[in-house]
Design a protein around this motif. Structure first.
Motif, PDB file in Angstrom:
ATOM      1  N   PRO A  16       0.842  -1.201   0.000  1.00 46.18           N
ATOM      2  CA  PRO A  16       0.000   0.000   0.000  1.00 46.18           C
ATOM      3  C   PRO A  16       0.878   1.253   0.000  1.00 46.18           C
ATOM      4  O   PRO A  16       1.898   1.297   0.687  1.00 46.18           O
ATOM      5  CB  PRO A  16      -0.792  -0.125   1.300  1.00 46.18           C
ATOM      6  N   ARG A  17       0.478   2.248  -0.740  1.00 41.06           N
ATOM      7  CA  ARG A  17       1.279   3.463  -0.868  1.00 41.06           C
ATOM      8  C   ARG A  17       1.625   4.052   0.497  1.00 41.06           C
ATOM      9  O   ARG A  17       2.722   4.574   0.711  1.00 41.06           O
ATOM     10  CB  ARG A  17       0.512   4.481  -1.714  1.00 41.06           C
ATOM     11  N   GLU A  18       0.706   3.930   1.445  1.00 40.04           N
ATOM     12  CA  GLU A  18       0.920   4.517   2.766  1.00 40.04           C
ATOM     13  C   GLU A  18       2.081   3.867   3.528  1.00 40.04           C
ATOM     14  O   GLU A  18       2.587   4.435   4.497  1.00 40.04           O
ATOM     15  CB  GLU A  18      -0.356   4.411   3.600  1.00 40.04           C
ATOM     16  N   GLU A  19       2.520   2.676   3.104  1.00 41.44           N
ATOM     17  CA  GLU A  19       3.629   2.004   3.772  1.00 41.44           C
ATOM     18  C   GLU A  19       4.998   2.481   3.294  1.00 41.44           C
ATOM     19  O   GLU A  19       6.013   2.213   3.951  1.00 41.44           O
ATOM     20  CB  GLU A  19       3.529   0.488   3.578  1.00 41.44           C
ATOM     21  N   LEU A  20       5.049   3.157   2.155  1.00 45.40           N
ATOM     22  CA  LEU A  20       6.341   3.537   1.576  1.00 45.40           C
ATOM     23  C   LEU A  20       7.176   4.437   2.493  1.00 45.40           C
ATOM     24  O   LEU A  20       8.378   4.172   2.686  1.00 45.40           O
ATOM     25  CB  LEU A  20       6.137   4.198   0.211  1.00 45.40           C
TER      26      LEU A  20
END
Length: 294
Positions: free
Chosen positions: A203-207
């Protein structure tokens, strides 16, 4: 359950024509999409080259549920030196060896395993049987210190350890995903100029968290969080790091990548068009002539 997913491995190739024949006629894969770029990737997706390059995705099905191969071609670069870093991609199919024989493609054995070499020297371990799901089951990389590698991939990259011996370890993000196998080679890992890259989605939020975790643990961050554009397609965000042996790892935001990675039915035609133009340019260059402009 992990939110991360194995996507693809990146190979640099010097001969797109022979490479396409190998993947299609011998391995039986399909080209899923093809993209051309006028300048080098901001995240060095095509290696340390600034000029024109192309990217072709090839596999047995879409990256939504298959582990595929990314072929990067740098115009004007005909070959790359292969190191000892990449140890093989394991593929299960009862038809591959028959296709290899029909195409007069050499088949080798090593330590009881059957393998083929792609035109640029990359090894494919062949299991001659059909399986349910994705035929690509494992990507194998070299390690100079197995426990150190396992600690990185499990504690920092978030993979589950499925099995481990004194010399090998198998890890992954899910039971039905392509696994990562680490093999201790008892020496230094040499990436040479053909070095590749393995990619995973999250998920983008984990980057940002991945980047911070690597930084906090003094790990190598090759490319901090950055946006990458593909002409006419989705813009994806990635963080690129390196493990303890310098293997490049790309974490990409899943939401945009899912849009970007849709199979393009024109992929074969786009590649054929690019190769034909490349050959035409070479012919005119050898003749010392200029092509007529369109």
């Amino acid at each position: 359950m992990s939110t991360r997913r194995a996507l693809h491995f990146v190979f640099k190739v010097g001969n797109r024509t022979e490479t396409a024949k190998f993947y299609k006629d011998v391995l039986g894969m399909k080209f899923l999409r093809h993209e051309e770029f006028e300048e080098g990737c901001k995240a060095s997706c095509n290696g340390p080259y600034d000029g024109k390059w192309s990217k072709s995705m090839v596999g047995y099905g879409p990256e939504d549920n298959h582990f595929v191969v990314e072929l990067t071609y740098n115009y004007g670069v005909g070959s790359y030196k292969v190191g000892n870093d990449f140890r093989g991609l394991t593929v299960s199919s009862a038809a591959i060896l028959d296709r290899a024989r029909k195409n007069n493609y050499p088949i080798s054995t090593e330590d009881g395993q059957i393998f083929l070499l792609a035109p640029d020297g990359y090894k494919f371990n062949i299991i001659s049987e059909d399986v349910q799901g994705d035929p690509v089951s494992k990507v194998t990389l070299a390690s100079s210190d197995l426990q150190k590698s396992v600690d990185f991939w499990s504690k920092l990259a978030g993979m589950k350890v499925y099995s481990q011996t004194e010399t090998t370890a198998v890890l992954g993000f899910g039971d039905n995903q392509c696994k990562l196998e680490l093999v201790d080679i008892g020496g230094t890992v040499d990436h040479a100029s053909a070095f590749g890259r393995v990619a995973f989605s999250c998920p983008r939020e984990e980057l940002p968290g991945i980047e911070k975790l690597m930084k906090d643990n003094n790990q190598t961050i090759l490319t901090p969080l950055i946006s990458l554009d593909t002409p006419g397609k989705a813009t994806v965000e990635v963080v690129i790091v390196a493990d303890t042996d310098g293997h490049e790892i790309c974490f990409v935001g899943d939401e945009a990548f899912t849009e970007l990675s849709q199979v393009d039915p024109k992929a074969d035609d786009l590649l054929t068009e690019a190769v034909s133009k490349d050959k035409s340019d070479e012919w005119f260059a050898k003749k010392g002539k200029k092509k007529a402009s369109a």
